[in-house]
Scaffold this active site. Structure first.
Site, PDB file in Angstrom:
ATOM      1  N   LYS A 195       0.859  -1.181   0.000  1.00 34.99           N
ATOM      2  CA  LYS A 195       0.000   0.000   0.000  1.00 34.99           C
ATOM      3  C   LYS A 195       0.896   1.232   0.000  1.00 34.99           C
ATOM      4  CE  LYS A 195      -3.684   2.320   2.597  1.00 34.99           C
ATOM      5  NZ  LYS A 195      -4.556   2.241   3.795  1.00 34.99           N
ATOM      6  N   LYS A 255      -2.146  -1.487  -3.762  1.00 37.95           N
ATOM      7  CA  LYS A 255      -3.031  -0.315  -3.696  1.00 37.95           C
ATOM      8  C   LYS A 255      -2.181   0.944  -3.766  1.00 37.95           C
ATOM      9  CE  LYS A 255      -6.403   1.984  -0.708  1.00 37.95           C
ATOM     10  NZ  LYS A 255      -7.063   1.999   0.606  1.00 37.95           N
TER      11      LYS A 255
END
Length: 332
Positions: A195, A255
Site C-alpha cells: 500500500k 493499492k
C-alpha cells in the site's frame, strides 16, 4: 516472413473474431464492491466527494448487499465510521460498532455474499492515523495488538475475510495468531501488502473521515509516509508481499492499482497466491470528473481501466465501479 503474408488485422476483423482471440477477460466474479457503514438506522447519505457512493446504516447496507448479490458480484468490502473517536480507536472492536452490525445484517439477508472487512484504525482515532501515536511516532507493536482485536471482533460478527490496511510491520502474524487462538482458523486474511503513500486517496479520506488531524499536521505528523510505501519503490513492494505471505496472509493486495500496474505484474510473476488490486477513490473520481465534462465515455473508459488491472495480473479488482461494471458485463 512478414507482410503481406502476416496481417495482424485479420484477427481484429469482427466483434466475434476479437472476442474469440481476446487474451484478457474481465468477469463479474473478479469484482469486489466497497461500502461505508455508519451508526444509526435508515441512513443513506450521499458522499459528496464520491459520485454514486453513500454512507449507510446496517439496515440500508443490507439492502445494498442484496443488489450487489443480484448483480453476481461475489463480495463486498466494508469500511466503518464510529460514533466517537479516541486516541486508540477503541470503537473499532466494539460489538455494537457500525461494521460489526453491518456484517450481521448482511449475513442475515445474503448469507452467500462474502464479507471482507477493512482492518485499520484511521477512521476511529482522534489523530486520524492508522495506529497509536506515542510521542512523535506511531507505535508499531502496540498498534498490531489493537488491529488483532479489531480483526477478531469482525470475525466474531461473521466476516469471511479480514483485510488489514494499516501497513504496520508484523500485523499479519499478530492477526493470524489471534484468529487461530480463538477458533477462527477458517477466516481468511487479505493483506494490503503493498500500500503506497498515494495522492489518489483524497476522496476516500473525506468519505471515511480519516485524514490526519490538523493537530498532527502541526506536529509534523500530517501524512502516513513513515508506514505507507514510497511510490518510487517496486522491489520493496515485493519484499512486503513476501513477508506478509510468510506471516499467514492468504491473499495480498496492491493499492492503488493504476499507478502501480507494474507492481501488480511483478507480484503475479513471483507469487502464486490470489492477488487483489484496489482501484481507489481518486482513480474512480478522476474518471467520473472527465466523463461529467464530456471528455470521455465513462462506461468505455471504466471497462478499459478495469481490464487493464486484470491484464496486469490481478485476480481480484476492488472498485467503486463494480455495480456499473457488473451491469455492463451482464448485458454482454
Amino acid at each position: 516472413m512478414g507482410f503481406p503474408e502476416i496481417r495482424m488485422r485479420r484477427l481484429r476483423s469482427s466483434a466475434a473474431m476479437r472476442r474469440m482471440v481476446r487474451e484478457t477477460t474481465l468477469s463479474v466474479d473478479d469484482l469486489v464492491y466497497p461500502l461505508f457503514a455508519r451508526p444509526g438506522s435508515n441512513v443513506r447519505e450521499p458522499i459528496a466527494s464520491m459520485s454514486d457512493c453513500f454512507h449507510l446504516s446496517a439496515d440500508r447496507i443490507a439492502d445494498e448487499a442484496v443488489q450487489v448479490a443480484d448483480l453476481g458480484i461475489p463480495a463486498v468490502l466494508l469500511f466503518g465510521l464510529p460514533e466517537r473517536k479516541d486516541e486508540k480507536g477503541s470503537e473499532a472492536w466494539s460489538e455494537s460498532g457500525a461494521v460489526q452490525q453491518a456484517i450481521q445484517a448482511i449475513k442475515k439477508r445474503v448469507p452467500g455474499l462474502l464479507v471482507i472487512t477493512d482492518v485499520c484504525l484511521c477512521a476511529y482515532t482522534t489523530t486520524g492515523h492508522c495506529g497509536v501515536i506515542k510521542g512523535h511516532r506511531l507505535d508499531n507493536d502496540a498498534t498490531c495488538e489493537l488491529l488483532a482485536k479489531m480483526a477478531l471482533s469482525h470475525a466474531q460478527a461473521g466476516a469471511d475475510i479480514v483485510a488489514p490496511s494499516d501497513m504496520m510491520d508484523g500485523r499479519i502474524g499478530a492477526i493470524r495468531q489471534v484468529l487461530e487462538r480463538n477458533g477462527f482458523d477458517h477466516v481468511a486474511i487479505l493483506s494490503y501488502a503493498a500500500k503506497f503513500a498515494s495522492a489518489f486517496y483524497g476522496p476516500f479520506r473525506d468519505a471515511a473521515e480519516s485524514a490526519p488531524s490538523p493537530e498532527m499536521a502541526a506536529a509534523g505528523l500530517g501524512d502516513r509516509k513513515t508506514y505507507q510505501m514510497d511510490p518510487a519503490n517496486a522491489r520493496e513492494a515485493v519484499r512486503e508481499i513476501a513477508l506478509d505471505i510468510e506471516e499467514g496472509a492468504d491473499m495480498v493486495m496492491v493499492k492503488p492499482a493504476l499507478s502501480f500496474l507494474d507492481v501488480i505484474c511483478r507480484a503475479r510473476q513471483q507469487f502464486d497466491c490470489p492477488i487483489a488490486a484496489y482501484n481507489v477513490s481518486g482513480e474512480y473520481m478522476m474518471l467520473h470528473a472527465a466523463a461529467e465534462r464530456g471528455l470521455l465515455d465513462r462506461d468505455a473508459a471504466m471497462m478499459e481501466v478495469l481490464t487493464s488491472i486484470k491484464r496486469a495480473g490481478a485476480d481480484i479488482v476492488i472498485t467503486y465501479h463494480a455495480k456499473a461494471a457488473a451491469s455492463l458485463l451482464g448485458r454482454r
